[in-house]
Design a protein around this motif. Sequence first.
Motif, short mmCIF file in Angstrom:
data_model
loop_
_atom_site.label_atom_id
_atom_site.label_comp_id
_atom_site.label_asym_id
_atom_site.label_seq_id
_atom_site.Cartn_x
_atom_site.Cartn_y
_atom_site.Cartn_z
N UNK A 73 -47.05 -20.27 35.19
CA UNK A 73 -46.58 -21.58 35.61
C UNK A 73 -45.48 -21.41 36.94
N UNK A 74 -45.02 -20.09 36.80
CA UNK A 74 -43.96 -19.92 38.16
C UNK A 74 -44.82 -19.54 39.39
N UNK A 75 -46.07 -19.19 39.49
CA UNK A 75 -46.55 -18.71 40.62
C UNK A 75 -47.33 -19.83 41.21
N UNK A 76 -47.83 -21.14 40.61
CA UNK A 76 -48.60 -22.20 41.16
C UNK A 76 -47.48 -23.21 41.71
N UNK A 77 -48.29 -24.26 42.14
CA UNK A 77 -47.45 -25.18 42.84
C UNK A 77 -47.40 -26.27 41.83
N UNK A 78 -47.88 -26.33 40.84
CA UNK A 78 -48.04 -27.51 39.97
C UNK A 78 -46.83 -28.12 39.60
#
Length: 165
Positions: free
Chosen positions: A141-146
């Motif tokens: 979750x912390x790595x993507x742009x979502x």
Amino acid sequence: MTVTVVVGNPKPASRTLQAGTALAEKLTGAAPDHVIDLVELGPGLLGWGDEAVAAAVKTVQESALVVFASPTFKATYTGLLKLFLDQFAGGTGLQDVVAVPLMLGAGPGHAMAPDLTLKPVLSELGGTCALPGLYLIDATWSEGPELADYAERWKPVATALMALR
């Protein structure tokens, strides 16, 4: 305006807590005023009348925006979060609260869970659920742009709703 994060993960200081806090910060531009990690309330959630649980309920009810964050268990939110939500009166327990459902899961198979399982109960309790739920993959979750993309899209709506309070 008071912003609170409620975390229904049975593990203390979880990724769910981190994601919920990050979402609140991105939606409001500041750290949340309160973070309620439900696992810390322990057995007090199993009945009615516990002082710490009552204080947590009051904190949520006095908040302008609350991010309700849970891992996905069996395609829905946790029993821990359910026990907490049971403390609120139906129809009015979350009145005047902008409620944002957030769920984390292992894969995309439950991406609709925030909107299909958590959002209806928040609405039933009287929460203003104008924002769609957000589902994030827990391991990344912390790595993507979502999260950032969601917050950028919905921050103006959250801000406008909080101003109406």
